[in-house]
Design an enzyme around this catalytic site. Structure first.
Site, PDB file in Angstrom:
ATOM      1  N   LYS A 280     -15.574  -1.405   5.264  1.00 16.59           N
ATOM      2  CA  LYS A 280     -16.107  -2.792   5.972  1.00 16.59           C
ATOM      3  C   LYS A 280     -16.710  -2.616   7.246  1.00 16.59           C
ATOM      4  O   LYS A 280     -17.844  -2.864   6.819  1.00 16.59           O
ATOM      5  CB  LYS A 280     -14.351  -3.667   6.154  1.00 16.59           C
ATOM      6  CG  LYS A 280     -15.053  -4.905   6.139  1.00 16.59           C
ATOM      7  CD  LYS A 280     -14.742  -5.680   5.511  1.00 16.59           C
ATOM      8  CE  LYS A 280     -14.975  -7.434   5.806  1.00 16.59           C
ATOM      9  NZ  LYS A 280     -15.060  -7.882   4.686  1.00 16.59           N
ATOM     10  N   LYS A 377     -12.913   1.699 -10.927  1.00 19.36           N
ATOM     11  CA  LYS A 377     -11.416   0.672 -10.539  1.00 19.36           C
ATOM     12  C   LYS A 377     -12.171  -0.713 -11.037  1.00 19.36           C
ATOM     13  O   LYS A 377     -12.886  -1.126 -10.940  1.00 19.36           O
ATOM     14  CB  LYS A 377     -11.251   0.841  -9.368  1.00 19.36           C
ATOM     15  CG  LYS A 377      -9.673   0.696  -9.418  1.00 19.36           C
ATOM     16  CD  LYS A 377      -9.928   0.098  -7.609  1.00 19.36           C
ATOM     17  CE  LYS A 377      -9.490  -0.846  -6.874  1.00 19.36           C
ATOM     18  NZ  LYS A 377      -7.857  -1.974  -6.350  1.00 19.36           N
ATOM     19  N   LYS A 380      -9.986  -7.526  -9.717  1.00 19.07           N
ATOM     20  CA  LYS A 380     -10.638  -8.533  -9.986  1.00 19.07           C
ATOM     21  C   LYS A 380     -11.905  -8.802  -9.334  1.00 19.07           C
ATOM     22  O   LYS A 380     -13.291  -9.780  -9.477  1.00 19.07           O
ATOM     23  CB  LYS A 380      -9.458 -10.087  -9.345  1.00 19.07           C
ATOM     24  CG  LYS A 380      -8.120 -10.094 -10.251  1.00 19.07           C
ATOM     25  CD  LYS A 380      -6.960 -10.767  -8.957  1.00 19.07           C
ATOM     26  CE  LYS A 380      -6.351  -9.541  -8.811  1.00 19.07           C
ATOM     27  NZ  LYS A 380      -5.289 -10.371  -7.605  1.00 19.07           N
TER      28      LYS A 380
HETATM   29  P1  ADP Z   1      -7.583  -5.787  -7.224  1.00 17.41           P
HETATM   30  O1  ADP Z   1      -8.341  -5.143  -7.138  1.00 17.41           O
HETATM   31  O2  ADP Z   1      -7.519  -6.483  -9.127  1.00 17.41           O
HETATM   32  O3  ADP Z   1      -7.618  -7.190  -6.247  1.00 17.41           O
HETATM   33  P2  ADP Z   1      -5.141  -5.738  -6.106  1.00 17.41           P
HETATM   34  O4  ADP Z   1      -5.801  -4.931  -5.442  1.00 17.41           O
HETATM   35  O5  ADP Z   1      -4.357  -6.977  -5.841  1.00 17.41           O
HETATM   36  O6  ADP Z   1      -6.168  -5.438  -7.203  1.00 17.41           O
HETATM   37  O7  ADP Z   1      -4.141  -5.432  -6.737  1.00 17.41           O
HETATM   38  C1  ADP Z   1      -1.806  -4.887  -6.768  1.00 17.41           C
HETATM   39  C2  ADP Z   1      -1.926  -3.420  -7.300  1.00 17.41           C
HETATM   40  O8  ADP Z   1      -2.534  -3.469  -8.380  1.00 17.41           O
HETATM   41  C3  ADP Z   1      -2.358  -2.461  -5.902  1.00 17.41           C
HETATM   42  O9  ADP Z   1      -0.908  -1.560  -6.054  1.00 17.41           O
HETATM   43  C4  ADP Z   1      -3.156  -1.745  -6.800  1.00 17.41           C
HETATM   44  O10 ADP Z   1      -3.079  -0.225  -6.108  1.00 17.41           O
HETATM   45  C5  ADP Z   1      -2.517  -1.655  -7.813  1.00 17.41           C
HETATM   46  N1  ADP Z   1      -4.114  -1.609  -8.679  1.00 17.41           N
HETATM   47  C6  ADP Z   1      -4.980  -2.739  -8.200  1.00 17.41           C
HETATM   48  N2  ADP Z   1      -6.311  -2.271  -9.761  1.00 17.41           N
HETATM   49  C7  ADP Z   1      -5.948  -0.768 -10.015  1.00 17.41           C
HETATM   50  C8  ADP Z   1      -6.386  -0.106 -11.094  1.00 17.41           C
HETATM   51  N3  ADP Z   1      -7.941   0.091 -11.500  1.00 17.41           N
HETATM   52  N4  ADP Z   1      -5.784   1.030 -11.418  1.00 17.41           N
HETATM   53  C9  ADP Z   1      -4.772   1.310 -10.871  1.00 17.41           C
HETATM   54  N5  ADP Z   1      -3.832   0.088  -9.863  1.00 17.41           N
HETATM   55  C10 ADP Z   1      -4.275  -0.847  -9.506  1.00 17.41           C
END
Ligand code: ADP
Ligand code: TRP
Length: 468
Positions: A280, A377, A380
């Site tokens: 950030k 990665k 969303k």
């Molecule tokens: P996003 O990045 O899509 O908002 P979140 O941060 O809400 O996803 O992640 C929720 C869970 O899913 C966490 O435990 C996160 O580490 C896992 N996760 C999210 N994206 C990935 C990814 N691309 N590869 C592996 N694990 C992921």
């Protein structure tokens, strides 16, 4: 002498029995593909990693289903610096990524002790077309390995022995829905563990406040996430879910109470090291303007985890640092307040510390699932996802826009599998035999992208049919 000849000479000299196994030329250089070929499970696959240290290169051998604990490895090797060797350095050793052998290189081998129990430890004999199998103990004899306990899960947490406490949470951010990255990185591990362990799963709505402060929106997201999670859990585990306590974080006021207490034993510096905060700062925001909720996010997460005496936290790799910060905080607390609630009346045995130190549970092959752009990665917020519960047309579009092999122009050009996201996802969701066949046809220019993508689309719908 070729590396395989050198290995063979070494084994003969030491009178060790081994087996060389010819491998097909087109077998992909992944552990998964090799183990499928050998028809063996991942705990029989050996992974050898070469690290650079201030004392030179070293190799570490471990089972493919475990992770190296770098701190322990550093201690054993007596070094303070440990980074992956570069492709150039591997080349100087006459090897390359994917081909590093568990014996035969002229560098010290450190072998995780879990390897010793394996009768048939599969690896590669230095060249692409020769696999090998050897008894774990013989391997150590052959490579003069320094045996030690180098894995992350070691004694405390053997997921196959005993019943453990598992806790995980997902933040209802974005629109609250889950994508295949969330599934592979976090939910799937949780589901696997939920078969045998005592599990807590929460909707981390307080954590979502860093990005969502609109009541209706948050409520809607929470509902979406609950439905998504329940559908996935029930789709795979049945409707009873006997081992799982599923709850909303904000319904348990102890999370914020413990956060307040932990605030008072934690130095600012610890939180300043957190990636989310540092990212950030690097972006557009002045330090003075950073939301304190974002800054103390790891603190709340520590409270979430410590409250339940959690052993294991299945999450994606991006959450690893949060679990490490949690351990730091717990250690600090235990040091400051050494007599815990486990104190025995007689006072003879050592009392249990107040907080148990948790471990992150992050299988390597799903640590980071890349998005449909093949670069970053799956997330969303980056719009590079494949959804699980979207309607079929949206999922089809997401699959069709997935990054494949940009060097391939015509369907009869030979294509590449590495870095090709359609095949990366198929490794998880397709039928292994069919996927192998498609890979073979792809690399020889006998199948087009569309057919492979159609197969991915069908596989996804089939895989998630019960949950959907
Ligand atoms: P996003 O990045 O899509 O908002 P979140 O941060 O809400 O996803 O992640 C929720 C869970 O899913 C966490 O435990 C996160 O580490 C896992 N996760 C999210 N994206 C990935 C990814 N691309 N590869 C592996 N694990 C992921
Ligand atoms: N921060 C996690 C995420 O963004 C969610 C989370 C909150 C969590 N509390 C937790 C995960 C406790 C594991 C354990 O994905």
């Amino acid at each position: 002498m070729k590396l395989n000849e050198k290995i063979e000479a070494l084994l003969k000299e030491k009178n060790i029995s081994y087996r060389f196994i010819p491998l097909p030329e087109n077998l992909p250089l992944t552990i998964e593909a090799h183990m499928k070929f050998h028809r063996a499970t991942m705990d029989h696959a050996m992974a050898t990693i070469v690290y650079k240290t201030e004392k030179g290169l070293i190799a570490a051998v471990k089972r493919a289903d475990t992770q190296i604990n770098l701190e322990k490895l550093k201690k054993a090797a007596g070094v303070t610096e440990l980074v992956f060797a570069t492709p150039e350095e591997l080349k100087n050793l006459r090897t390359e990524v994917g081909l590093v052998s568990y014996l035969g290189l002229d560098i010290p081998y450190f072998v995780d002790k879990k390897v010793l129990d394996i009768d048939k430890a599969y690896g590669i004999a230095g060249v692409k077309t020769i696999g090998m199998a050897i008894d774990g103990k013989d391997m150590v004899k052959a490579n003069d390995g320094i045996v030690g306990d180098f894995t992350l899960f070691e004694k405390k947490i053997d997921i196959h022995a005993g019943r453990h406490r598992i806790l995980s949470g997902i933040t209802p951010s974005g629109d609250g829905s889950l994508h295949i990255g969330n599934y592979l990185g976090a939910v799937k591990q949780f589901i696997t563990l939920a078969r045998d362990h005592e599990c807590f799963l929460m909707v981390a709505d307080l954590h979502a406040l860093t990005t969502i402060q609109n009541r209706e929106q948050l409520q809607k997201n929470i509902e979406t996430l609950i439905l998504n999670e329940l559908a996935l859990l029930m789709g795979e585990l049945g409707e009873e879910l006997p081992n799982i306590t599923f709850f909303r974080q904000s319904d348990v006021s102890e999370h914020t109470e413990l956060q307040s207490i932990l605030n008072n034993i934690t130095p600012l510096g610890l939180l300043k090291r957190a990636h989310a905060y540092k990212d950030k700062l690097q972006k557009d925001v002045m330090e003075d303007d950073i939301n304190v909720g974002l800054f103390s996010y790891p603190m709340l997460m520590a409270a979430d985890i410590l409250l339940y005496k959690t052993d294991l936290v299945p999450v994606g790799k991006d959450q690893k640092q949060h679990v490490e910060i949690t351990r730091d905080i717990a250690e600090r607390f235990n040091k400051t307040f050494p007599v815990g609630i486990g104190v025995r009346p007689s006072g003879t045995s050592r009392p249990d510390p107040v907080f148990k130190l948790p471990e992150a549970y992050i299988p390597e092959d799903v640590a980071v699932i890349l998005g449909t752009d093949g670069k970053r990665k799956m997330s969303k917020s980056l719009g590079n996802i494949i959804g699980i519960f979207e309607n079929e047309e949206i999922i089809r579009k997401q699959v069709m826009s997935t990054y494949t092999d940009p060097t391939r122009i015509h369907a009869d050009d030979p294509g590449h599998i590495e870095g090709n996201m359609v095949f990366a996802y198929l490794d998880f969701f397709g039928e292994p035999a069919k996927v192998d066949e498609l890979k073979q046809r792809y690399t020889t220019g006998k199948v087009g992208d569309i057919e492979v993508k159609n197969y991915l689309y069908e596989s996804l719908l089939k895989y998630f049919a019960p949950a959907r």
